[in-house]
Structures are given as C-alpha cells and as structure tokens.
Design a protein around this motif. Structure first.
Motif, PDB file in Angstrom:
ATOM      1  N   GLY A 198      34.463  52.152  48.233  1.00 39.06           N
ATOM      2  CA  GLY A 198      33.103  52.509  47.832  1.00 39.06           C
ATOM      3  C   GLY A 198      33.010  53.497  46.697  1.00 39.06           C
ATOM      4  O   GLY A 198      31.909  53.733  46.175  1.00 39.06           O
ATOM      5  N   ARG A 199      34.110  54.081  46.272  1.00 39.38           N
ATOM      6  CA  ARG A 199      34.066  55.085  45.213  1.00 39.38           C
ATOM      7  C   ARG A 199      34.001  54.422  43.848  1.00 39.38           C
ATOM      8  O   ARG A 199      34.566  53.348  43.616  1.00 39.38           O
ATOM      9  CB  ARG A 199      35.280  56.009  45.305  1.00 39.38           C
ATOM     10  CG  ARG A 199      35.238  56.882  46.554  1.00 39.38           C
ATOM     11  CD  ARG A 199      36.578  57.545  46.793  1.00 39.38           C
ATOM     12  NE  ARG A 199      36.834  58.612  45.843  1.00 39.38           N
ATOM     13  CZ  ARG A 199      36.487  59.882  46.018  1.00 39.38           C
ATOM     14  NH1 ARG A 199      35.817  60.241  47.104  1.00 39.38           N
ATOM     15  NH2 ARG A 199      36.787  60.802  45.126  1.00 39.38           N
ATOM     16  N   LEU A 200      33.298  55.097  42.919  1.00 38.10           N
ATOM     17  CA  LEU A 200      33.143  54.583  41.563  1.00 38.10           C
ATOM     18  C   LEU A 200      34.359  54.939  40.711  1.00 38.10           C
ATOM     19  O   LEU A 200      34.880  56.057  40.797  1.00 38.10           O
ATOM     20  CB  LEU A 200      31.884  55.162  40.920  1.00 38.10           C
ATOM     21  CG  LEU A 200      30.549  54.765  41.540  1.00 38.10           C
ATOM     22  CD1 LEU A 200      29.417  55.558  40.882  1.00 38.10           C
ATOM     23  CD2 LEU A 200      30.300  53.275  41.394  1.00 38.10           C
ATOM     24  N   VAL A 201      34.796  53.992  39.888  1.00 36.58           N
ATOM     25  CA  VAL A 201      35.896  54.211  38.954  1.00 36.58           C
ATOM     26  C   VAL A 201      35.387  53.867  37.557  1.00 36.58           C
ATOM     27  O   VAL A 201      34.933  52.746  37.316  1.00 36.58           O
ATOM     28  CB  VAL A 201      37.118  53.345  39.295  1.00 36.58           C
ATOM     29  CG1 VAL A 201      38.228  53.585  38.271  1.00 36.58           C
ATOM     30  CG2 VAL A 201      37.618  53.645  40.702  1.00 36.58           C
ATOM     31  N   TRP A 202      35.455  54.837  36.657  1.00 34.67           N
ATOM     32  CA  TRP A 202      34.953  54.660  35.300  1.00 34.67           C
ATOM     33  C   TRP A 202      36.043  54.098  34.409  1.00 34.67           C
ATOM     34  O   TRP A 202      37.193  54.530  34.458  1.00 34.67           O
ATOM     35  CB  TRP A 202      34.440  55.995  34.756  1.00 34.67           C
ATOM     36  CG  TRP A 202      33.270  56.503  35.541  1.00 34.67           C
ATOM     37  CD1 TRP A 202      33.311  57.163  36.739  1.00 34.67           C
ATOM     38  CD2 TRP A 202      31.891  56.352  35.215  1.00 34.67           C
ATOM     39  NE1 TRP A 202      32.037  57.447  37.177  1.00 34.67           N
ATOM     40  CE2 TRP A 202      31.142  56.953  36.264  1.00 34.67           C
ATOM     41  CE3 TRP A 202      31.210  55.787  34.155  1.00 34.67           C
ATOM     42  CZ2 TRP A 202      29.762  56.994  36.269  1.00 34.67           C
ATOM     43  CZ3 TRP A 202      29.820  55.828  34.155  1.00 34.67           C
ATOM     44  CH2 TRP A 202      29.119  56.426  35.200  1.00 34.67           C
ATOM     45  N   SER A 203      35.678  53.145  33.565  1.00 36.14           N
ATOM     46  CA  SER A 203      36.648  52.492  32.691  1.00 36.14           C
ATOM     47  C   SER A 203      37.048  53.398  31.538  1.00 36.14           C
ATOM     48  O   SER A 203      36.204  54.024  30.903  1.00 36.14           O
ATOM     49  CB  SER A 203      36.067  51.199  32.118  1.00 36.14           C
ATOM     50  OG  SER A 203      35.813  50.248  33.108  1.00 36.14           O
ATOM     51  N   GLY A 204      38.333  53.421  31.280  1.00 37.32           N
ATOM     52  CA  GLY A 204      38.871  54.002  30.060  1.00 37.32           C
ATOM     53  C   GLY A 204      39.709  52.943  29.372  1.00 37.32           C
ATOM     54  O   GLY A 204      39.637  51.749  29.698  1.00 37.32           O
ATOM     55  N   SER A 205      40.544  53.355  28.451  1.00 35.09           N
ATOM     56  CA  SER A 205      41.411  52.394  27.767  1.00 35.09           C
ATOM     57  C   SER A 205      42.397  51.735  28.719  1.00 35.09           C
ATOM     58  O   SER A 205      42.895  50.640  28.440  1.00 35.09           O
ATOM     59  CB  SER A 205      42.175  53.096  26.636  1.00 35.09           C
ATOM     60  OG  SER A 205      41.313  53.391  25.556  1.00 35.09           O
ATOM     61  N   ASP A 206      42.666  52.380  29.860  1.00 38.02           N
ATOM     62  CA  ASP A 206      43.559  51.759  30.836  1.00 38.02           C
ATOM     63  C   ASP A 206      42.988  50.444  31.348  1.00 38.02           C
ATOM     64  O   ASP A 206      43.714  49.463  31.534  1.00 38.02           O
ATOM     65  CB  ASP A 206      43.815  52.708  32.002  1.00 38.02           C
ATOM     66  CG  ASP A 206      42.545  53.047  32.791  1.00 38.02           C
ATOM     67  OD1 ASP A 206      41.477  53.224  32.159  1.00 38.02           O
ATOM     68  OD2 ASP A 206      42.611  53.142  34.029  1.00 38.02           O
TER      69      ASP A 206
END
Length: 512
Positions: free
Chosen positions: A207-215
C-alpha cells in the motif's frame, strides 16, 4: 555498475536523468548487443541508483542524499535554507544548487533562482512526479503531422510508470476536484477538464507509494543488461569528433582527477537545459540556435483552507518521506484560451512550502500553482564565457532573459485565475497570490530546441540529432521547441524515445 572506464563503446550517454535513462532503456530493449556507458558528474545518493529520494524513509538519510546532490561543493550536511516561501529571496530547494553568478544581467529579468542537481538520477531524484500531457499550443506540430507524438508520449508513460490513480484513496481528493470542476469545466473539451494529475508513482503491494526516478525509467532491461555500465562522479568535459562526426567523450574521474578518452560510435548528451549547451559549446559545437529560445515557466502560487473540511475518521499514517494521503494532486490543463497549467497539491506533496499545515486539521490546507507559458524569443538565451569557468571548470554561464508585455499580461491573468480557483475550494490564507522568482519552476526548455530543418532556429532534428554533427544526439527539456506550461518531463522522455530508436536502427543497419 561502476569501475574503470572502457576504451570504447557503441553509445556514450552523458547524464543519468530521466532522458539519459530513457536512451539507455530503449537501447537495452532494441539493441541489447550494443555496449553503453553512462557518465554522471554527481554521486550515487540512493539505492537502487537513480531512485527518488522521497522513497528514503529515514529523514536524516534523505537529507544527506539531498545535500550530496547539491553540486561541486556539496557536503553531507550543513545549514539548510528552509521556511515558508514569502519573499523573492534567492534560495535553492533541497537537492539543488543555484547558479551562483550570471543569473541576471542589469536591466533584464534574468533567472534569479536557476538551479541544478548533480547526482545519479538527476532532477528525477527530487521532482514532484507530475506527468501531464501537453495540449493545444504546447504540442509539437511537426510530430503531430507525422502522427507519432501521442505514441511517443505513450512510451514516455510506460518508461516513467505514470498512473492517475495513486491518490484515489485520499479522502478529500474528489472534493477538491468537484469544486474546481464546477467553476472551470464549462466549455472545455473532455480531455481539458479538471482531473487527477498523471503522476510517476506506483503503489506497492503493502500500500505504500513509490515515486519514480531514473531507476524506474532504466528498469530491469537496463539494470540486467551486461553491456550497460554507469559511472558516477565522472565529469565529461568534451564531446570528441572525427571528420565532423561524434566519436566519443573526454571524461575526468572526480575521485582520482585522471582524465580519459572513451571512443563511441554515438554520443548522447542529456545533462539539462543549461549544461547540455554548455558542454557542446566547450566542445566547439556551436550551432546558431545553441542556448537560444531559453524559456522557463513563471509560477504563481496560492494557499487555501478547504471549506467545510471534515477530518478523515482515522488517518492511515505517513508513508515514505512522511507523506500522508489527504487531497492528492489535481490537474487543471493548459489551453490556448487559458495559457497556464494548474496543479493543486496537498502541502506535503509539494516541493514548495506555501504554509504550515494545521496540526488540528491535517490536510485541510492545499497549495495551488499556475505555471505560465513563455513568449518565446531568440534573445532569451544562455551564453558561455571563453575565459571564466564554473565550479566544474566548464565555461561560465550568463543568462539573458526578459519577460515581454505578453508575458506580464499572462502572469496578471494567472494571478486573477488562481484566486478564483482557490476561492472555489476554500478560504485563502493570504490576500494576494505570490509569484515565485523566475527559475523556480526548474522547467528550463528550448536551449537545444528541435526543428524540421537546419535553418538557424533549431539545434537538433526531429530525431534529436545535432545538425551538422552526425552521431551526436541530445536529450532533456532543452530539446522541447514549444512554449509549454505543463511539467515537461513526460515530453522530454518521449522525445528521447525517438532519438534512442534512431540510434538503435542505425546500429542495426551498420553493425561493426
């Protein structure tokens, strides 16, 4: 993914931000046999490399990652400039560092808070993740005429991991959208109406949010590619050419001070809209339009307390980086009639601190931002010195930048509009909206702009290849040729897809 530099590769990529990562990803998918070296001047500050710092749950570790991203004189800590944005004071956001000199010429408006990030992942380790699509005059007409623009934007969505549902569980998101729609949607086409902001963010199984980076952009295809290597703390000082064609890069290992030449069949420079033209200039590659048509987005901000706010019965608690889910992020699209792009964000999702949240009613205050499209001028430009150098030893920059009468009129309209939108949501915290210092958007564009012919008004072709320098491709917001008001990352990643496809096709047609 680090080590001694190779003597030669098929493709050398300068910069590890989202567009450099897009080149690496598409090449890994379409030309898996090609050898690729990516060079980044900054350090690796996250695990996996290029990940967004919002995903670092420990606040002290997150602050260290931000501090290490702050340029040639970055440190592990030190005094941070914080506080609520109320004045025109020059200040850098965490994870960025300011252009120390040359940001304003006497008699011009300049870009007083022009800023950069130096770290694996570039600005994508610190951004808001907003990925709206360009509309009306923001769109690139010659790509529309070729029928390719929307497909490239679709690919950009895929690489960035864009969704529109990340904040659907936020208890007040629908209320904010409904109130904005009631005053804004009349007469708009369906795709132009108030809606959820497309965000480069996904939700984990827990349920936790993960923000996109270059990875996220690089993905497993790049990470598992044995022919791809990433070299951090590596300063590229020159693009090499042979008989006019790109032939490699000169790179200095910042850990040892040693310089090396890495030969390459193709070179991609994807630094940012200020440092990409800087590197070309330092390399003696100086098309007439290089550094010109520079444009930023004037940013108007305002904060309101949601009217008739009812706290959620039970908050789930903060997610990564202390982010709770209150009202999410709402989008008011740009139109030619209303030439600004609107974002309405809960306070802890915004990189700009507009107010203190109410501890008695958390989530009751939202920030509004309107970004204004610039009136493009060739005279708005970044120039480079033949003698003076910056902290990296590259040619020092001087920014020439002036708002036109049309720009001032659009800004005045935006100030009126943001108050109208804010009052639809709730009660303003201040009497007047505030215009951020120019450069605060971090959305610099146009300095290496794309065009359909080499006529002195563009730097690259529709495939992002530099006119007169075959084999040299550019990436980043600087390539965007239109005056956009929306966040430019999705568009610049889409343009990088086209460039990477072209390189992959050339590699396939002339293998060595």
């Amino acid at each position: 993914m680090t080590g001694r530099y190779p003597a030669d590769v098929d493709v050398a990529i300068v910069g590890s931000g989202p567009t450099g990562a897009a080149y690496a990803r598409i090449l890994s998918e379409r030309a898996p046999g090609a050898t690729i070296a990516m060079f980044e001047v900054g350090p690796t500050v996250s695990d996996p490399p290029g990940a967004h710092v919002k995903n670092i749950s420990d606040p002290d570790e997150r602050a260290k990652a931000q501090a290490r991203s702050e340029g040639p004189f970055a440190s592990e800590g030190g005094e941070r400039v914080g506080g609520i944005v109320k004045t025109a004071q020059r200040r850098a956001r965490p994870g960025t560092f300011l252009l120390e000199q040359g940001y304003q010429v006497e008699g011009e408006d300049g870009l007083p808070v022009a800023a950069f990030s130096s770290n694996v992942g570039g600005m994508a380790a610190h951004w808001t993740g907003a990925c709206p699509r360009p509309n009306d005059g923001e769109r690139i007409g010659f790509l529309d005429e070729r029928g390719v623009f929307d497909e490239l934007l679709d690919e950009g969505d895929r690489l960035l991991g864009v969704t529109s549902t990340a904040f659907d569980s936020s208890p007040h998101a629908s209320l904010v959208r409904e109130r904005l729609a009631a005053v804004e949607d009349d007469g708009r086409e369906p795709h132009e109406r108030v809606q959820r902001m497309p965000l480069a963010v996904h939700r984990r199984d827990d349920g936790r949010l993960v923000w996109s980076g270059s990875d996220v952009v690089m993905g497993d295809a790049t990470r598992e590619n044995p022919n791809f290597r990433l070299f951090d703390e590596s300063l590229v000082t020159r693009v090499l050419r042979s008989e006019g064609r790109a032939a490699g890069v000169s790179v200095t290992d910042l850990r040892t001070g040693e310089s090396h030449e890495v030969r390459a069949r193709f070179v991609v420079v994807a630094a940012d809209a200020l440092r990409t033209p800087q590197l070309l200039w330092a390399s003696g590659i100086r098309p007439e339009a290089l550094g010109r048509y520079l444009n930023d987005q004037a940013q108007i901000v305002f904060a309101v307390r949601i009217r008739d706010f009812v706290p959620a019965p039970e908050e789930e608690g903060a997610g990564p980086a202390g982010l709770s889910e209150y009202s999410g992020v709402t989008w008011v699209p740009f139109t030619d009639d209303l030439p600004f792009h609107g974002q309405v964000m809960q306070l802890d999702a915004s990189p700009v601190k507009l107010a203190e949240d109410d501890p008695a009613a958390p989530g009751s205050i939202v920030g509004l931002g309107l970004f204004c499209a610039k009136d493009l001028q060739a005279s708005d430009r970044v120039e480079f010195s033949e003698d003076a150098v910056d902290g990296y030893g590259l040619p020092a920059m001087t920014v020439h930048y002036t708002l036109t009468d049309r720009d001032h009129a659009v800004i005045d309209r935006a100030k009126t509009e943001i108050v109208r939108l804010g009052k639809a949501i709730g009660e303003p915290l201040d009497d007047r909206p505030f215009m951020m210092p120019l450069g605060a958007s971090l959305h610099y564009q146009g300095s290496t702009r794309m065009g359909v012919q080499d006529d002195g008004t563009s730097v690259v072709s529709p495939d992002s290849e530099v006119w007169g320098a075959p084999g040299l491709f550019l990436g980043g917001n600087g390539v965007i040729p239109t005056a956009t008001a929306c966040n430019p990352t999705l568009t610049s990643v889409a343009l990088a897809v086209a460039g990477a496809r072209r390189i992959a096709a050339d590699l396939a047609s002339s293998p060595e």
